[in-house]
Design an enzyme around this catalytic site. Sequence first.
Site, PDB file in Angstrom:
ATOM      1  N   ALA A   1       0.863  -1.181   0.000  1.00  0.00           N
ATOM      2  CA  ALA A   1       0.000   0.000   0.000  1.00  0.00           C
ATOM      3  C   ALA A   1       0.897   1.228   0.000  1.00  0.00           C
ATOM      4  O   ALA A   1       2.065   1.157   0.384  1.00  0.00           O
ATOM      5  CB  ALA A   1      -0.861  -0.013   1.259  1.00  0.00           C
TER       6      ALA A   1
ATOM      7  N   GLY B   1       0.741  -5.100   0.817  1.00  0.00           N
ATOM      8  CA  GLY B   1      -0.362  -5.150  -0.138  1.00  0.00           C
ATOM      9  C   GLY B   1       0.052  -5.753  -1.471  1.00  0.00           C
ATOM     10  O   GLY B   1      -0.788  -6.282  -2.210  1.00  0.00           O
TER      11      GLY B   1
ATOM     12  N   GLU C   1      -0.284  -9.344  -0.974  1.00  0.00           N
ATOM     13  CA  GLU C   1      -1.725  -9.614  -0.878  1.00  0.00           C
ATOM     14  C   GLU C   1      -2.370  -9.605  -2.265  1.00  0.00           C
ATOM     15  O   GLU C   1      -3.267 -10.396  -2.554  1.00  0.00           O
ATOM     16  CB  GLU C   1      -2.394  -8.580   0.042  1.00  0.00           C
TER      17      GLU C   1
ATOM     18  N   GLU D   1       4.048  -5.668   7.458  1.00  0.00           N
ATOM     19  CA  GLU D   1       3.216  -4.604   8.043  1.00  0.00           C
ATOM     20  C   GLU D   1       3.482  -4.365   9.525  1.00  0.00           C
ATOM     21  O   GLU D   1       3.392  -3.228   9.994  1.00  0.00           O
ATOM     22  CB  GLU D   1       1.728  -4.925   7.840  1.00  0.00           C
TER      23      GLU D   1
HETATM   24  N1  3HC Z   1       4.627   3.349   0.027  1.00  0.00           N
HETATM   25  C1  3HC Z   1       5.112   4.542  -0.343  1.00  0.00           C
HETATM   26  N2  3HC Z   1       6.410   4.761  -0.613  1.00  0.00           N
HETATM   27  C2  3HC Z   1       7.241   3.730  -0.485  1.00  0.00           C
HETATM   28  C3  3HC Z   1       6.817   2.457  -0.082  1.00  0.00           C
HETATM   29  C4  3HC Z   1       5.438   2.285   0.163  1.00  0.00           C
HETATM   30  N3  3HC Z   1       4.932   1.109   0.521  1.00  0.00           N
HETATM   31  N4  3HC Z   1       7.873   1.630  -0.054  1.00  0.00           N
HETATM   32  C5  3HC Z   1       8.933   2.364  -0.424  1.00  0.00           C
HETATM   33  N5  3HC Z   1       8.550   3.635  -0.681  1.00  0.00           N
HETATM   34  C6  3HC Z   1       9.380   4.740  -1.139  1.00  0.00           C
HETATM   35  C7  3HC Z   1      10.394   5.170  -0.096  1.00  0.00           C
HETATM   36  O1  3HC Z   1       9.825   6.062   0.825  1.00  0.00           O
HETATM   37  C8  3HC Z   1      11.451   5.804  -0.966  1.00  0.00           C
HETATM   38  O2  3HC Z   1      10.957   7.052  -1.329  1.00  0.00           O
HETATM   39  P1  3HC Z   1      11.926   8.290  -1.514  1.00  0.00           P
HETATM   40  O3  3HC Z   1      12.878   7.871  -2.596  1.00  0.00           O
HETATM   41  O4  3HC Z   1      11.027   9.416  -1.863  1.00  0.00           O
HETATM   42  O5  3HC Z   1      12.582   8.442  -0.191  1.00  0.00           O
HETATM   43  C9  3HC Z   1      11.440   4.939  -2.216  1.00  0.00           C
HETATM   44  O6  3HC Z   1      10.173   4.284  -2.210  1.00  0.00           O
HETATM   45  C10 3HC Z   1      12.517   3.887  -2.265  1.00  0.00           C
HETATM   46  O7  3HC Z   1      12.465   3.137  -1.061  1.00  0.00           O
HETATM   47  P2  3HC Z   1      13.788   2.627  -0.357  1.00  0.00           P
HETATM   48  O8  3HC Z   1      14.754   3.752  -0.207  1.00  0.00           O
HETATM   49  O9  3HC Z   1      13.378   1.897   0.858  1.00  0.00           O
HETATM   50  O10 3HC Z   1      14.358   1.642  -1.491  1.00  0.00           O
HETATM   51  P3  3HC Z   1      15.044   0.237  -1.331  1.00  0.00           P
HETATM   52  O11 3HC Z   1      15.335  -0.202  -2.695  1.00  0.00           O
HETATM   53  O12 3HC Z   1      16.151   0.303  -0.327  1.00  0.00           O
HETATM   54  O13 3HC Z   1      13.936  -0.727  -0.705  1.00  0.00           O
HETATM   55  C11 3HC Z   1      11.765  -1.745  -0.483  1.00  0.00           C
HETATM   56  C12 3HC Z   1      12.779  -1.025  -1.427  1.00  0.00           C
HETATM   57  C13 3HC Z   1      12.345  -3.078  -0.033  1.00  0.00           C
HETATM   58  C14 3HC Z   1      10.501  -1.948  -1.261  1.00  0.00           C
HETATM   59  C15 3HC Z   1      11.533  -0.856   0.758  1.00  0.00           C
HETATM   60  O14 3HC Z   1      11.212   0.438   0.325  1.00  0.00           O
HETATM   61  C16 3HC Z   1      10.445  -1.323   1.663  1.00  0.00           C
HETATM   62  O15 3HC Z   1      10.650  -2.195   2.478  1.00  0.00           O
HETATM   63  N6  3HC Z   1       9.233  -0.686   1.560  1.00  0.00           N
HETATM   64  C17 3HC Z   1       8.155  -0.888   2.467  1.00  0.00           C
HETATM   65  C18 3HC Z   1       7.446  -2.164   2.235  1.00  0.00           C
HETATM   66  C19 3HC Z   1       6.268  -2.252   3.184  1.00  0.00           C
HETATM   67  O16 3HC Z   1       6.385  -2.053   4.367  1.00  0.00           O
HETATM   68  N7  3HC Z   1       5.112  -2.583   2.615  1.00  0.00           N
HETATM   69  C20 3HC Z   1       3.914  -2.681   3.372  1.00  0.00           C
HETATM   70  C21 3HC Z   1       3.166  -1.393   3.275  1.00  0.00           C
HETATM   71  S1  3HC Z   1       1.731  -1.376   4.299  1.00  0.00           S
HETATM   72  C22 3HC Z   1       0.608  -2.285   3.413  1.00  0.00           C
HETATM   73  O17 3HC Z   1       0.896  -2.760   2.341  1.00  0.00           O
HETATM   74  C23 3HC Z   1      -0.715  -2.418   4.034  1.00  0.00           C
HETATM   75  C24 3HC Z   1      -1.572  -3.416   3.338  1.00  0.00           C
HETATM   76  O18 3HC Z   1      -1.540  -4.641   4.031  1.00  0.00           O
HETATM   77  C25 3HC Z   1      -2.994  -2.964   3.255  1.00  0.00           C
END
Ligand code: 3HC
Length: 680
Positions: free
Chosen positions: A68, A107, A110, A130
């Site tokens: 998400a 997500g 998912e 998450e």
């Molecule tokens: N939403 C919005 N922005 C995101 C994001 C997300 N889920 N994941 C990464 N980004 C953004 C970062 O903020 C960063 O933005 P910036 O360049 O403006 O600072 C850019 O993407 C690159 O991210 P990283 O610097 O972390 O890049 P890496 O290559 O080192 O890592 C990654 C990539 C492994 C995908 C890492 O970003 C990550 O772990 N992201 C989060 C994943 C996550 O937690 N997903 C769950 C979200 S909650 C959800 O999905 C709820 C659902 O169940 C309903």
Amino acid sequence: MSAVAETPVVATRRQGRVMVVEIANPPVNALSAAVRQGLLSALRAAEAARGVTALVLTGGAARFVAGADIREFGHPPVPPSLPEVLEAIAGSPLPVVAAIGGAALGGGLELALACDGRVANIGASLGLPEVNLGIIPGAGGTQRLPRLIGLARAIEMIAGGKPVPAKKAAGMGLVDRVVEGDPLPAAIALAETLTGKHRLSDLTPPATGDVEAAIAAACPRGKAPAAVLAAIKVIREGAALPFAEGLALERRTFIELRDSEEAAARRHLFLAERSAPRIDGLSAPAKAIGLVGVIGAGTMGTGITLALIAAGFPVILVERDAAGLDRGIERIRDQLARRVAASRLTAEAMAAQLALITGATELATLAPVDLVIEAAFEDMAVKRELFATLDRITRPDAILATNTSYLDVNEIADVTTRPEKVLGLHFFSPAHVMRLLEIVRAAQTGDEALATALALAKKIGKLAVVAGVCDGFIGNRIFSAYRRQCEFLLEEGATPEAVDGALEAFGFAMGPFAVADLAGLDISWSRRKRLAASRDPRERYSSVADTLCEAGRFGQKTGAGWYRYPGREPDPIVHRAIEDAAARAGITRRPLGPAEIQQRVLAAMVNEAALVLEDGIAARPSDIDIVLVHGYGFPAAKGGPLFWASRQERAALETALEAVAQSTGFGFRRGRLPTLPSET
Ligand code: 3HC
């Protein structure tokens, strides 16, 4: 093959009877409102199109979807919701296959679980992280994953929050095929063979694996963050419910957690970590670093060496004498052997890492290095002499870094002819474990040196925060103000156990006095002695710690410090020393409750953090928050001192700040509290 753009972020194209739906929302294909809408439109278009028998979802050859869009949380929801989109995919008469080219997280996984088949690239990672954001999966993850891989493994993945690589995922049955390169052709091939739907909602979770063991692993000593406990509850209860009721339970819990203070704090930290290494106006390219020299084979030097060799850097490790060097290399060998014993490293990888180290007892061996990291004795004279020598013997383009935790990096740089190549690299102990790295930018540090340090930090997996020069930089300066207030509270009526108890109740893993006993009281004693001559006699000074040190009580290693050991027992001798110090200072002690202790200590911390910002030592409030969370045990659930302050009632904070001002007296400087940007 023709390309028809549905929306800017989701495009569809026909490949025979298969509709390929490509998400293109860089950098990580987060499921923003536009992507959700695009997916729904693409699905409906495919269902309406003549001759389309299946869909394939792709995020490109090397990506899938990282979840998400975290930046949308904290804002009013925009339809369609993710669960709606996923229900439409699962409920579609057309089979759908996910082509997973990279991270399928949250997500994103998912979304893949709502499909009827999954093909992954060998380098892909799949996970539901998450809980790290203080929430649980909110689009079916807690209900579909157990039905696919069993309850125990689902608990392991969701409550642990760690993604798994594609091959492991295939072993669990999470993906159908793993391929080299772009998974799209194999996904299309699979889609062409699917004749019906494979809805996970039609299954019941297989009773495989040891559920109790998975729960115990997720909750060490029976404790776990709220999101982990909620995830376990929702997975277990959902498994016994009809699918739709399980989904509803998940959604309710997700929304409740998403709107919590803890989730807001963890989101703040997620974004803070990503903005920290970005430095305004820094345009110089990083210098390539090959060979690194490390000076000092003590705890810090060996930890730094471990961090470097783990990332493949060859290191020349220099210690004054052969015996010290042998002890250091033995310590490194020991650490690696432990990792091998825990199956976290292969014996071959251990041998390869050890082979990267060249031990030496002469500084002259550092002549060919690109970078030196000095982790010698914490003494200005020692460091200045070392840097003057390094300046003579290393290549003129080599970068010279000091691991000092307090000393003035400008004074160290001054003895060299290349101050633009001198900076601080303040690692935290143990340096191969702790992620935080303060990069200290001295007055003359050049952009190339800074860019190089930032690039190196990334390569060795550190979370870099840039700090300016002052006593203690960002972290130690704020921590000193916090410790000082804690000692004042003792004189005013508290005990070490009351202060530690109050702060542990707030969420610190350990209170300051227990931490001091663990680290050793002698370290800060020698610093206090060093600073004694420059201390203004009008400043309030608590001498209790000095009294303990004079009695040889250096903490756990001597069996006594602020407490008696083993067992961290309160000690009447310490209580007497506190009462005597209070009497000498003319303070009438009074009872202090946990709430007052927390308010006072946190206000002192927040005030110093505000000053650090005001003095330009930190570039942004969020940098300070991540330093305190990652380096000093400030609870992540509270988002760091400045985030915490931004969520407090202003009047209460002002009262506490006033109490800090009163108790500190002479020399107190009030900081301007920053306003944090609201969630973006
Ligand atoms: N939403 C919005 N922005 C995101 C994001 C997300 N889920 N994941 C990464 N980004 C953004 C970062 O903020 C960063 O933005 P910036 O360049 O403006 O600072 C850019 O993407 C690159 O991210 P990283 O610097 O972390 O890049 P890496 O290559 O080192 O890592 C990654 C990539 C492994 C995908 C890492 O970003 C990550 O772990 N992201 C989060 C994943 C996550 O937690 N997903 C769950 C979200 S909650 C959800 O999905 C709820 C659902 O169940 C309903």
